[in-house]
Design a protein around this motif. Structure first.
Motif, PDB file in Angstrom:
ATOM      1  N   VAL A  79      -3.345   4.236   5.812  1.00  0.00           N
ATOM      2  CA  VAL A  79      -3.950   3.172   5.003  1.00  0.00           C
ATOM      3  C   VAL A  79      -3.421   1.805   5.393  1.00  0.00           C
ATOM      4  O   VAL A  79      -4.196   0.858   5.612  1.00  0.00           O
ATOM      5  N   THR A  80      -2.086   1.666   5.487  1.00  0.00           N
ATOM      6  CA  THR A  80      -1.493   0.355   5.782  1.00  0.00           C
ATOM      7  C   THR A  80      -2.042  -0.259   7.068  1.00  0.00           C
ATOM      8  O   THR A  80      -2.411  -1.441   7.087  1.00  0.00           O
ATOM      9  N   SER A  93      -4.853   0.366   8.523  1.00  0.00           N
ATOM     10  CA  SER A  93      -6.304   0.516   8.633  1.00  0.00           C
ATOM     11  C   SER A  93      -6.994  -0.844   8.624  1.00  0.00           C
ATOM     12  O   SER A  93      -6.391  -1.874   8.321  1.00  0.00           O
ATOM     13  N   PRO A 104       0.795  -1.230   0.000  1.00  0.00           N
ATOM     14  CA  PRO A 104       0.000   0.000   0.000  1.00  0.00           C
ATOM     15  C   PRO A 104       0.829   1.283   0.000  1.00  0.00           C
ATOM     16  O   PRO A 104       0.483   2.252  -0.655  1.00  0.00           O
ATOM     17  N   ARG A 122      -6.527  -2.030   0.401  1.00  0.00           N
ATOM     18  CA  ARG A 122      -5.321  -1.280   0.736  1.00  0.00           C
ATOM     19  C   ARG A 122      -4.297  -1.331  -0.398  1.00  0.00           C
ATOM     20  O   ARG A 122      -3.680  -0.324  -0.749  1.00  0.00           O
TER      21      ARG A 122
END
Length: 335
Positions: free
Chosen positions: A281-282, A284, A218, A291
């Motif tokens: 993001v990673t 999440s 990601p 991702r």
């Protein structure tokens, strides 16, 4: 030259020039023409004074007067939003595109080295034992282990800022140290690929390579691309020292050095986005495919940006250097 006679003959002109420079209101056309003429004459007076009768006090006054007059005549160029827009739409992508023949092979070779290191570590238990004790390796690679919790061990905003700072330092070192025969750049690049190879090898040996790639991709696609670009351009800078081509070595280093500095600024923005992906993001709760898709989309958008805007700018004659008015004209040299 009789200094007293010289001062008596020209002091009225210097006083008039000083009076024009002190004007608060806008000069009329006639006054502006007079200012230019007096500036030229005073420059000549200063030159004569320095070559024949360098009186310190008078020289200091005329030097200051000439400097102020020159600033008033030529004006000081101020950076504007137009400069920033030109940089991000033309200069930066053009520099990255123009030097793609350096950073793309760097990326391919580096990823090959990382893959080979990962295979070597995964296939040889004795190598894994040299990296760490079995219980430590299990703590790193097990579900919920250190590889997974690393990305959520700190608040997202603070983690993203830390990642951005660390990556920006690595990129800046690659670009700056390229002038030192490029050897430090290769070492920094190898260290990055070694870390990636160790992660691939250990997680692969634990049967969790898919999890590792889901954590790396990601943000890693964009992050590694920035590192490869910095390393490739750093290597190009080092090669310029060896082979400047048709340019003089000084001119070549100046141009490539300015380009490298501009690329460093542009990559700081790229790494800011990469750090945001790594921080938000990673770690999440999104599914792995979501991702990875976000990271792949960011990478694709950056490559399109470089190839579309950068390719167009290079075909139009842009090299990624400063705009022509901001750099000195090269002196003509004999072939």
């Amino acid at each position: 030259m009789d200094l007293d006679v010289f001062v008596t003959a020209h002091s009225a002109e210097w006083d008039r020039l000083e009076a024009l420079l002190r004007r608060k209101r806008r000069l009329t056309g006639a006054e502006a023409d007079e200012l230019v003429a007096l500036y030229q004459r005073t420059t000549t007076h200063l030159s004569l004074l320095l070559s024949t009768a360098p009186d310190p006090a008078l020289t200091g006054r005329l030097t200051s007067l000439v400097a102020r007059a020159r600033s008033a005549v030529t004006g000081a160029r101020k950076a504007s939003w137009r400069d920033a827009a030109r940089f991000f739409t033309t200069a930066f992508p053009a520099a990255v595109y123009r030097l793609r023949h350096w950073w793309i092979p760097t990326a391919v070779l580096s990823l090959t080295v990382a893959a080979l290191l990962g295979w070597w570590i995964a296939a040889h238990p004795e190598v894994q034992a040299a990296i760490g004790a079995p219980e430590d390796l299990r703590a790193m690679t097990r579900p919920g282990g250190e590889y997974e919790t690393y990305y959520s061990s700190h608040p997202a905003a603070a983690f993203a800022a830390q990642v951005w700072t660390n990556n920006a330092q690595a990129v800046a070192l690659c670009l700056v140290l390229g002038a030192f025969a490029a050897v430090p750049v290769l070492w920094i690049l190898f260290q990055n690929m070694l870390n990636l190879g160790v992660g691939i090898g250990l997680m692969s040996s634990a049967g969790r390579l898919d999890t590792f790639m889901g954590l790396i991709l990601p943000h890693g696609l964009l992050e590694l691309t920035a590192v490869f670009i910095a390393a490739g351009i750093g290597l190009r800078l080092g090669w310029t020292l060896i082979d400047p081509g048709p340019r003089t070595r000084r001119t070549a280093l100046a141009q490539e050095g300015r380009t490298a500095l501009g690329v460093a600024i542009g990559l700081a923005a790229v790494l800011f986005l990469s750090g945001a992906l790594e921080g938000f993001v990673t770690p999440s709760g999104l599914p792995t495919w979501a991702r990875v898709t976000i990271g792949a989309a960011a990478e694709l958008a950056f490559l399109l940006y470089v190839y579309v805007l950068g390719g167009r700018a290079v075909r139009a004659g842009e090299a990624g250097d400063l705009a022509t008015p901001d750099r000195e004209a090269p002196l003509p040299t004999a072939a």
